[in-house]
Structures are given as C-alpha cells and as structure tokens.
Scaffold this active site. Structure first.
Site, PDB file in Angstrom:
ATOM      1  N   HIS A   1     -10.600  -0.498  11.442  1.00  0.00           N
ATOM      2  CA  HIS A   1      -9.639  -1.116  12.164  1.00  0.00           C
ATOM      3  C   HIS A   1     -10.076  -1.524  13.583  1.00  0.00           C
ATOM      4  CE1 HIS A   1      -7.191   1.046   9.106  1.00  0.00           C
ATOM      5  NE2 HIS A   1      -6.478  -0.048   9.367  1.00  0.00           N
TER       6      HIS A   1
ATOM      7  N   LYS B   1      -9.642   2.222  -4.075  1.00  0.00           N
ATOM      8  CA  LYS B   1     -10.308   1.644  -2.704  1.00  0.00           C
ATOM      9  C   LYS B   1     -10.818   2.925  -2.161  1.00  0.00           C
ATOM     10  CE  LYS B   1      -6.055   2.351  -0.440  1.00  0.00           C
ATOM     11  NZ  LYS B   1      -4.799   1.725   0.208  1.00  0.00           N
ATOM     12  N   HIS B   2     -11.871   2.907  -1.289  1.00  0.00           N
ATOM     13  CA  HIS B   2     -12.474   1.653  -0.711  1.00  0.00           C
ATOM     14  C   HIS B   2     -13.864   1.764  -1.084  1.00  0.00           C
ATOM     15  CE1 HIS B   2      -9.313   3.034   2.084  1.00  0.00           C
ATOM     16  NE2 HIS B   2      -8.922   1.907   2.247  1.00  0.00           N
TER      17      HIS B   2
ATOM     18  N   ASP C   1       0.820  -1.235  -0.179  1.00  0.00           N
ATOM     19  CA  ASP C   1      -0.118  -0.078  -0.071  1.00  0.00           C
ATOM     20  C   ASP C   1       0.939   1.254  -0.112  1.00  0.00           C
ATOM     21  OD1 ASP C   1       0.620  -0.913   2.516  1.00  0.00           O
ATOM     22  OD2 ASP C   1      -0.639   0.102   3.649  1.00  0.00           O
TER      23      ASP C   1
ATOM     24  N   ASP D   1     -10.886  -5.738   1.369  1.00  0.00           N
ATOM     25  CA  ASP D   1     -10.154  -5.248   2.434  1.00  0.00           C
ATOM     26  C   ASP D   1      -9.749  -6.336   3.319  1.00  0.00           C
ATOM     27  OD1 ASP D   1      -8.560  -3.151   3.695  1.00  0.00           O
ATOM     28  OD2 ASP D   1      -9.883  -1.794   4.021  1.00  0.00           O
TER      29      ASP D   1
END
Length: 376
Positions: free
Chosen positions: A233, A220-221, A121, A303
């Site tokens: 997260h 993304k996303h 990433d 993801d």
C-alpha cells in the site's frame, strides 16, 4: 446464443483488503513502453466460448479483462459503469453498504450483457465488508486457533450464502500467506498460521465453503506476502529469495491446482531470483511459475493496480494494466474506479499494433467468460 448470454449470471474475479481507497497520484512519470513478452497460452477456447467471443468488439473483449472499483454508496454509478463500458467485473470496497442492500446488485447484473462478477474482500477480522449487515466473523488466525477445519468450512459456507444472497459472486479470500507477524502487521492476523500445512488446510476449507455457496474464492497473495519486507500500500515489497519461498510460503499453493472453481491473485511482490526487480503482478516469470510449477489453470488476477504505491509510484494506470495482461494476468484490478476510457484506449492501441497479442487476449477472455458461466 444471445438469450443464453443475457440470462447468464455471475462469478469470478478478484485484496482488496489490499485494495486501498485513494486514487493514484496525478503526476507520475510515464512508465517505460510495455514490451511484448507473451507467456505460454495455457487454455484452449471451447466452441461455445468462441461463439461468444466472436460477438464482441475488440473494446468489449478488452473490457472483460478489467475489474473496476465502484463506490459502495452509489448504486446508480455502478449501474452506469457496467451499462456503458461492459467491464468484466466490479469490486465493492469500503464501509458503506448501499450497494449490498435492497437488491442493488441485481440492477448492476441487469446492465451487463455478458454477466459481471461482483467481488468483495471478506476474509474476517479486520478485512470484512458485510459485518455491519450480517455480523462479524473471526480473523483467519483466530479461526485456526479456535476452530476445527470442518468448522471453518462450515463458516465459509455460511458467509458465502450471505454474500451470494446480497449479489456478491467473488470473494478475495482466503489469504494463503504464511506468517508469524504480529496481529496488526501488513498480513498479521490475516494469515491462518506460520505453519504452511495449517495455512493450506484452513485456507482450502474456507474456500470450499465459499464455493459450496456459489461464491468464487480467490487465493492470495501469490507468491507469498507473509515473510516479505514492506507494505505494498505504501511502497515496494521484497520477499525472501525464490528458494526460500518454495520451502514455506509457496507450499499452500501446491493444493490449489486441484481446487476446481477458484482463482488466484498475484501480489505486488518483488522476488529475488525470479521477477528481475519487477513486482510479481507485472512479471511474466511469476505467472509462468504459477502455471507451470504449480499447475494452476484457472483465472489469475492482479492485486490492486490503482491505489497501491508499489505500482502507482512507477506506472500510470493504463500502462500498469497493459503490463499485467502482457505478463499473464487474465484480469487487472483497480479499486479506485474513475474513467475506464483511458485504460481501454491504451489497450486498444496495443492490440491494434500487436504490442498486446490477440492470442493473449483470447486466452484470458476464455477463462474469464467460463468463470462467469457465460460460455462452455
């Protein structure tokens, strides 16, 4: 044909800016049994791909649908993973750079009979992987404020060449999230702008630069994290209703259908009016929307399924991977690595019982192989 496979190298998969480093919690209750909900099959298998697919065992076919995190400081472990399991892709996260130096990724490729995609990433700003090796690049927001679209395409090309020279074939960038969050927000300065047109123009330009350099960009996303509440997260994330997303957050994706050579990452976003309380990454409705309303025909990835609490607080990893593939993902990503065996065991059981339709596996596998130039 065998020699053609052996000489084929590289290319697709898949935020790892969204990909965390911690393993999922050990004591998570089993997820509900995945139910077959086969999305429409949207690709046909070219004859060349059919020849390759015919050479693979069921377990090898399923392994190609996985992208597994590897320790960037342990090249030997990455070689073992690819040699033993023949996964379709690996993801290199974290700050150590041993796997990105001294031709280490060449040895990983040599262990892959069907080619392996190598993803990082590399967005710029706070989400970078080769800044210690090749210098830093600005965040998306800073790019849009200080550079022209043409300059950002050139920057994407230069970064792509640096990545490609180190053996990276896929970049989980650009972010097409439309956001006015503060710079340090969950998306924040990872977004080019709060203006969907600016996000579209700058995101496509960066992606074109990567593609020009031989690196697959991943948009993304999907369906848009910029106006969502929460951080995947640490827990669940809810977006505005679908009608509001169409008016702003989804507008950059109108340009993605015409972009050849890219992939899309689906976020762990609960969308009122669409996903029925599920994260989009596990929702057939989300993949159907991307395929039908936004006409995207390329590879679609999840993801991180293994280190983000939006998923791990509810699903064990093997079940999350199965749900994602059933929903319409072509590859399932988890950054935390570990033993791939239980995931493949669960998928094999589902394939044998019909819970995971063989047509769904073939559909996904065809896209994965073509993206890596392993067939037609």
């Amino acid at each position: 044909m065998k020699s053609r496979i052996l000489t084929t190298v590289l290319a697709v998969t898949l935020l790892a800016g969204c990909a965390g480093e911690a393993p999922p919690p050990a004591a998570v209750p089993p997820a509900p049994q995945a139910k077959p909900s086969a999305p429409p099959v949207t690709s046909t298998t070219p004859a060349a791909c059919a020849e390759v697919v015919a050479q693979l065992s069921d377990r090898q076919r399923l392994a190609q649908l996985l992208v597994v995190g590897v320790d960037p400081g342990d090249p030997a472990a990455a070689v073992r993973l690819v040699r033993d399991e023949q996964v379709g892709g690996v993801f290199v996260g974290g700050n150590p750079t041993a796997l990105l130096r001294d031709g280490a990724l060449d040895r990983v490729q040599q262990a892959a009979r069907f080619g392996v995609s190598v993803a990082v990433d590399e967005e710029g700003g706070r989400v970078q992987r080769i800044d210690q090796l090749d210098g830093s690049i600005p965040s998306a927001r800073q790019m849009a404020r200080t550079m022209s679209v043409a300059q950002v395409r050139a920057l994407g090309g230069e970064r792509g060449r640096q990545l490609r020279a180190r053996g990276v074939t896929v970049d989980y960038a650009p972010s097409l999230d439309v956001s006015s969050q503060p710079d340090d927000g969950p998306i924040g300065d990872r977004s080019y702008s709060a203006d969907p047109a600016v996000v579209r123009d700058y995101g496509i330009a960066f992606a074109e630069g990567l593609r020009d350099a031989g690196v697959t960009p991943v948009f993304k996303h999907f369906l848009g994290h910029g106006h969502a509440q929460g951080d995947s997260h640490s827990g669940g994330v809810t977006t505005p209703p679908l009608a509001e997303l169409r008016a702003a957050d989804l507008r950059p994706y109108e340009a993605v259908a015409g972009f050849a050579g890219g992939a899309v990452m689906v976020g762990h976003l609960t969308v009122p009016g669409l996903t029925d309380g599920q994260p989009a990454s596990l929702s057939p409705a989300a993949y159907r929307l991307l395929r039908t309303d936004y006409h995207f025909t390329g590879p679609v990835l999840t993801d991180d399924l293994g280190a983000m609490k939006a998923i791990t607080s509810t699903y064990r990893l093997p079940d999350a991977v199965l749900h994602a593939l059933l929903a319409g993902a072509d590859q399932a990503l988890w950054s935390s690595g570990g033993d791939v065996g239980p995931v493949l065991d669960r998928l094999q059981q589902a394939l044998a019982s019909g819970e995971l339709p063989a047509a769904r596996v073939t559909d996904a596998l065809s896209r994965v192989l073509r993206a890596k130039h392993s067939c037609g």
